[in-house]
Write a protein that holds these residues in place. Structure first.
Motif, mmCIF file in Angstrom:
data_model
loop_
_atom_site.group_PDB
_atom_site.id
_atom_site.type_symbol
_atom_site.label_atom_id
_atom_site.label_comp_id
_atom_site.label_asym_id
_atom_site.label_seq_id
_atom_site.Cartn_x
_atom_site.Cartn_y
_atom_site.Cartn_z
ATOM 1 N N LEU A 180 0.823 -1.208 0.000
ATOM 2 C CA LEU A 180 0.000 0.000 0.000
ATOM 3 C C LEU A 180 0.859 1.262 0.000
ATOM 4 O O LEU A 180 0.488 2.269 -0.610
ATOM 5 C CB LEU A 180 -0.940 -0.017 1.206
ATOM 6 C CG LEU A 180 -2.036 -1.090 1.164
ATOM 7 C CD1 LEU A 180 -2.810 -1.119 2.480
ATOM 8 C CD2 LEU A 180 -2.990 -0.866 -0.011
ATOM 9 N N THR A 181 2.009 1.220 0.684
ATOM 10 C CA THR A 181 2.877 2.396 0.651
ATOM 11 C C THR A 181 3.530 2.569 -0.714
ATOM 12 O O THR A 181 3.817 3.694 -1.128
ATOM 13 C CB THR A 181 3.965 2.331 1.747
ATOM 14 O OG1 THR A 181 4.785 1.183 1.559
ATOM 15 C CG2 THR A 181 3.332 2.297 3.128
ATOM 16 N N LEU A 182 3.767 1.486 -1.411
ATOM 17 C CA LEU A 182 4.238 1.576 -2.795
ATOM 18 C C LEU A 182 3.207 2.267 -3.679
ATOM 19 O O LEU A 182 3.537 3.070 -4.545
ATOM 20 C CB LEU A 182 4.492 0.172 -3.359
ATOM 21 C CG LEU A 182 5.831 -0.495 -3.097
ATOM 22 C CD1 LEU A 182 5.744 -1.957 -3.494
ATOM 23 C CD2 LEU A 182 6.938 0.193 -3.878
ATOM 24 N N PHE A 183 1.958 1.941 -3.438
ATOM 25 C CA PHE A 183 0.866 2.400 -4.285
ATOM 26 C C PHE A 183 0.447 3.833 -3.976
ATOM 27 O O PHE A 183 -0.003 4.572 -4.858
ATOM 28 C CB PHE A 183 -0.315 1.441 -4.108
ATOM 29 C CG PHE A 183 -1.523 1.745 -4.928
ATOM 30 C CD1 PHE A 183 -1.444 1.862 -6.310
ATOM 31 C CD2 PHE A 183 -2.763 1.909 -4.326
ATOM 32 C CE1 PHE A 183 -2.568 2.132 -7.077
ATOM 33 C CE2 PHE A 183 -3.890 2.168 -5.080
ATOM 34 C CZ PHE A 183 -3.792 2.286 -6.460
ATOM 35 N N ALA A 184 0.590 4.248 -2.727
ATOM 36 C CA ALA A 184 0.042 5.536 -2.276
ATOM 37 C C ALA A 184 0.507 6.741 -3.091
ATOM 38 O O ALA A 184 -0.307 7.609 -3.412
ATOM 39 C CB ALA A 184 0.351 5.737 -0.789
ATOM 40 N N PRO A 185 1.796 6.868 -3.466
ATOM 41 C CA PRO A 185 2.187 8.047 -4.249
ATOM 42 C C PRO A 185 1.546 8.105 -5.630
ATOM 43 O O PRO A 185 1.500 9.177 -6.241
ATOM 44 C CB PRO A 185 3.714 7.910 -4.357
ATOM 45 C CG PRO A 185 4.100 7.078 -3.184
ATOM 46 C CD PRO A 185 2.976 6.098 -3.028
#
Length: 266
Positions: free
Chosen positions: A222-227
C-alpha cells in the motif's frame, strides 16, 4: 497505466507560484481535450482512475503538475493530449508546460514482488504536497486516522487492480491494529473547488508499523501504491498528493518507486 510530471509556469508571470487549487481547472482542461465519452465515464464513477495535483518545489522554485492514470484505457486516451504538451490555456492565464518524466506504473505482480524485497524501517513519513481530507458520517475529517487511511488506499487499490483484490476483513482489522500515527506536523487548510472550500490538512505525519511478516508485505504494498493514487478524497481534482520517506535515513531517501524523493518544503 502511467504517471506524468510537468513543470508549469505562467507565461506572463513566469516567477509566479501556481496555487494547488488550480489543479481543478487543469482537470477540467484535460477532460475538454479528450473524447466526450471519457468525461461521461469518469463522472459516472465514484472513485476515478486518475489522481493529479500541483505542488510548488521551493528548492527549485517551480510548480510541478503530477498526473497518475490508474487505468490503461484512461492513459491511452490522455497520451495524445500530453505527448508533446508545451502549453495550456486556462481562464485567467496561459501556462507553459515542460515534461519532467513519464513512467509506466508497475503491474500488480511487480508491486507484490517489490513489496517482498523492500527492507524499510518501521517508520514512514507521509509528506502531503496538496491538502488532504477524508469524509466520514457526512462530515470532513481533518486528521489522518489509521482506519480511514487503510480504507481509502484499499478502495483505490481494488479499483486499479480488480484481479488482485484486498478484501479480507480480518487482515484489515489486523492492519488497523498494527499501524499508528506517532508524529505529525500538520495544519488545517482549505482546498477551493469552484465556490466551495473543502476543510483538510497539510504538512506531514509519521506512521509506525508493528505487523507480522505477511501483513507487513501488504502494508509495504500500500505504501508503494500511495504516491500513485494519492490520499483521501477528491484526488482526481487535485487533493491528497504525497511523497513518502523513511524517517530513519539521514540522507535523501530512495523512493519505493525507484527514483529519488523530492524535498517537500511544507
Amino acid at each position: 497505466m502511467k504517471q506524468y510530471r510537468f513543470v508549469l509556469s505562467n507565461r506572463d508571470r513566469p516567477e509566479e507560484r501556481i496555487p494547488a487549487s488550480r489543479a481543478y481547472a487543469l482537470y477540467a482542461w484535460l477532460l475538454s481535450q479528450m473524447p466526450e465519452e471519457v468525461g461521461d465515464i469518469l463522472h459516472q464513477q465514484g472513485e476515478t482512475p486518475l489522481a493529479q495535483y500541483l505542488h510548488y518545489d521551493f528548492e527549485k522554485k517551480e510548480t510541478v503538475w503530477t498526473l497518475s492514470f490508474l487505468a490503461d484505457w484512461l492513459s491511452e486516451a490522455a497520451d495524445p493530449v500530453l505527448a508533446g504538451l508545451s502549453g495550456i490555456s486556462l481562464h485567467g492565464g496561459t501556462y507553459s508546460a515542460q515534461l519532467l518524466s513519464c513512467r509506466e506504473q508497475p503491474s500488480a505482480e511487480a508491486m507484490f514482488e517489490q513489496a517482498r524485497q523492500i527492507e524499510t524501517d518501521r517508520y514512514t513519513t507521509w509528506n502531503l504536497l496538496s491538502p488532504a481530507s477524508f469524509r466520514q458520517n457526512n462530515r470532513y475529517v481533518i486528521f489522518p486516522q489509521e482506519r480511514l487511511i487503510l480504507q481509502n488506499l484499499i478502495a483505490k487499490w481494488n479499483l486499479t487492480y480488480p484481479a488482485y483484490p484486498l478484501d479480507d476483513e480480518d487482515a484489515f482489522l489486523a492492519l488497523e491494529t498494527g499501524i499508528h500515527v506517532v508524529d505529525y506536523r500538520l495544519r488545517t487548510s482549505r482546498y477551493s473547488i469552484k465556490r466551495t472550500k473543502i476543510p483538510g490538512f497539510s504538512g506531514s505525519f509519521t506512521l509506525e508499523s508493528r505487523l507480522p511478516a505477511p501483513l507487513e508485505e501488504i502494508w509495504k504494498l500500500l505504501t508503494l501504491f500511495a504516491p500513485y493514487c494519492g490520499l483521501g478524497i477528491k484526488t482526481t481534482l487535485g487533493m491528497g498528493g504525497l511523497l513518502l520517506s523513511d524517517v530513519s535515513s539521514p540522507a535523501p531517501c530512495k523512493s519505493f518507486l525507484g527514483y529519488p524523493f523530492e524535498t517537500a518544503a511544507l
